[in-house]
Design a protein around this motif. Structure first.
Motif, mmCIF file in Angstrom:
data_model
loop_
_atom_site.group_PDB
_atom_site.id
_atom_site.type_symbol
_atom_site.label_atom_id
_atom_site.label_comp_id
_atom_site.label_asym_id
_atom_site.label_seq_id
_atom_site.Cartn_x
_atom_site.Cartn_y
_atom_site.Cartn_z
ATOM 1 N N TRP A 54 -5.340 4.913 -6.243
ATOM 2 C CA TRP A 54 -6.815 3.678 -5.554
ATOM 3 C C TRP A 54 -6.253 3.837 -3.536
ATOM 4 O O TRP A 54 -7.125 3.551 -3.378
ATOM 5 N N CYS A 55 -4.735 4.267 -3.016
ATOM 6 C CA CYS A 55 -4.424 4.396 -1.601
ATOM 7 C C CYS A 55 -5.115 5.017 -1.046
ATOM 8 O O CYS A 55 -5.470 4.951 -0.261
ATOM 9 N N ARG A 56 -5.638 6.144 -1.780
ATOM 10 C CA ARG A 56 -6.191 7.572 -1.371
ATOM 11 C C ARG A 56 -7.715 6.989 -1.094
ATOM 12 O O ARG A 56 -8.625 8.273 -0.400
ATOM 13 N N LEU A 101 -5.971 -1.999 -5.316
ATOM 14 C CA LEU A 101 -5.575 -1.399 -6.320
ATOM 15 C C LEU A 101 -4.091 -1.234 -7.002
ATOM 16 O O LEU A 101 -4.015 -0.339 -7.786
ATOM 17 N N CYS A 102 -3.508 -0.479 -5.835
ATOM 18 C CA CYS A 102 -2.545 -0.133 -5.505
ATOM 19 C C CYS A 102 -1.872 0.053 -6.849
ATOM 20 O O CYS A 102 -1.168 -1.115 -7.443
ATOM 21 N N ALA A 103 -1.268 1.502 -7.554
ATOM 22 C CA ALA A 103 -0.064 1.580 -8.513
ATOM 23 C C ALA A 103 1.126 0.730 -7.912
ATOM 24 O O ALA A 103 1.120 0.871 -9.593
ATOM 25 N N ALA A 104 1.327 0.423 -7.518
ATOM 26 C CA ALA A 104 2.414 0.257 -7.284
ATOM 27 C C ALA A 104 1.910 -1.534 -7.845
ATOM 28 O O ALA A 104 3.752 -2.505 -7.995
ATOM 29 N N ALA A 141 0.627 -1.029 -0.021
ATOM 30 C CA ALA A 141 -0.716 -0.157 0.369
ATOM 31 C C ALA A 141 1.183 0.958 0.004
ATOM 32 O O ALA A 141 1.760 1.364 1.125
ATOM 33 N N CYS A 142 1.004 2.467 -1.412
ATOM 34 C CA CYS A 142 2.025 3.237 -1.164
ATOM 35 C C CYS A 142 1.595 4.188 -0.173
ATOM 36 O O CYS A 142 1.886 5.177 0.543
ATOM 37 N N GLY A 143 0.283 4.183 -0.002
ATOM 38 C CA GLY A 143 -0.771 5.550 0.412
ATOM 39 C C GLY A 143 -0.481 6.615 -0.460
ATOM 40 O O GLY A 143 -1.506 7.272 0.575
ATOM 41 N N THR A 144 -0.048 6.789 -1.496
ATOM 42 C CA THR A 144 -0.619 8.259 -2.065
ATOM 43 C C THR A 144 -1.073 8.480 -3.785
ATOM 44 O O THR A 144 -1.378 9.517 -3.753
#
Ligand SMILES: [Zn+2]
Ligand SMILES: [Zn+2]
Length: 372
Positions: free
Chosen positions: A97-99, A105-108, A91-94
């Motif tokens: 999707w994470c927001r 679905l995290c972009a990472a 979860a990159c958090g930024t």
């Protein structure tokens, strides 16, 4: 430091038990002593070349639980001694999707098959000095791992770590597919095709949602017996058109409200689609080898029957939401975890574990690296 790991070097070959060099955690990373790790079919797809990874050698394994041994100086909310479950999508958090809380679905996410850490560098080397990747940014088939805090979920210490490893992948994937993707309602009818690690948890998830009819389908008779123990009301030992026919017989010719494709979508998607009632949901939870380019569904049939075909990764909900929730359900006796474990293995028995998976002997094999 040195640690033992099961390293993927060549497609079609057993994993190699090796001593590798593991660097200390970077500023946002933690070192975890692995206690237990589940033997999921996804790693097996990689070993067979059906799910391509960007590099070898690589430490596979993505269903891990353990104990934090050290933390980088920018890590927040994780301390030495914490019990943790690792998530196979960070979860990159930024990202967008994470927001929105949609960590699955995290972009990472698309980077998890490449090999390096979240920050793009490597923490593992072999005895010749060559970089070793970490599958899913976890590399759990090892005594220890170093992962970014984005892959870490701290859990309460009362849950045995061998059972906690199960909620890293198979349990949220299956239970979540029923609860969060299909949104099964009380009284609904459900078909689960393939009652392995994911499928058995779809059965559990459908039961938790109050489904009144849960049809388990598998060609291994023992799995149908297991499925009944997890809440299935009917078992069907059939594939292809025979499977579709059997489901129609069990549903007064209507089909089920929700069908879950939990194994081999190229073979099972069309029979499951045809076993689904008009306006019903067909949820794909299983990975298709990336050597398969397409699956054919007759478009007129899709149009006139108004069914929805959907994918579900990680049960279509953030593991940060699902993992603590699932552990609560385990504590209250509503979710079976111990019953999912067919056999445990030592790290040096990991290839036997995959042979047993291939032979259909295991619902879930778990490698216990140390007794917690
Ligand atoms: Zn998995
Ligand atoms: Zn993200």
């Amino acid at each position: 430091m040195d640690c033992r790991a099961a390293v993927f070097r060549d497609i079609g070959k057993p994993l190699a038990l090796e001593r590798i060099v593991l660097d200390p955690p970077g500023p946002t990373e933690v070192m975890v002593r692995i206690a237990a790790i589940g033997l999921c079919r996804t790693d097996y797809h990689v070993m067979r070349g059906e799910r391509r990874v960007a590099m070898t050698p690589m430490v596979l394994g993505h269903e891990a639980a353990g104990v934090v041994e050290s933390v980088g100086n920018e890590v927040k909310g994780i301390a030495t001694g914490d019990h943790v479950v690792l998530t196979f999508i960070p979860a990159c958090g930024t990202c967008r999707w994470c927001r929105q809380g949609l960590h699955h679905l995290c972009a990472a996410g698309p980077r998890i098959t490449r090999g390096p850490q979240l920050d793009g560098s490597y923490r593992r080397r072999d005895q010749h000095g060559a970089d070793i990747g970490a599958f899913c940014m976890i590399g759990g088939f090892a005594e220890r791992t170093v992962v970014d805090q984005a892959s870490v979920i701290v859990i309460d210490k009362d849950v045995p770590l061998d059972l906690a490893s199960l909620v890293a992948c198979g349990v949220p994937a299956g239970v979540g597919a029923a609860r969060y993707r299909a949104r099964v309602k009380p009284g609904d009818s459900v078909l689960v095709v393939g009652c392995g690690g994911d499928g058995m948890n779809v059965v559990q998830g459908a039961r938790l949602c109050g489904a009144s009819k849960i049809i388990a389908a598998d060609i291994v008779p023992a799995k149908l017996d297991w499925a009944r123990a997890f809440g299935a009301t009917d078992g069907v030992n059939a594939r292809g058109e025979a499977l579709t026919r059997a489901v129609h017989e069990l549903t007064e010719g209507v089909g089920v409200d929700h069908a879950f494709v939990c194994i081999d979508p190229p073979e099972t998607l069309l029979p499951a689609f045809r076993a689904t009632a008009k306006a019903g949901n067909v949820v794909v939870t299983a990975l298709t080898p990336d050597t398969v380019g397409e699956i054919k569904i007759p478009p007129l049939e899709l149009f006139v029957t108004q069914k929805a075909i959907m994918g579900a990764v990680y049960g279509f909900a953030s593991p940060r939401l699902q993992i603590p929730e699932l552990l609560k359900l385990y504590r209250s006796g509503d979710l079976k975890l111990r019953e999912l474990v067919t056999r445990t293995y030592r790290l040096d028995e990991i290839n036997q574990g995959y042979a047993d998976l291939e032979a259909g002997k295991n619902l879930r094999g778990v490698v216990v690296v140390f007794d917690s």
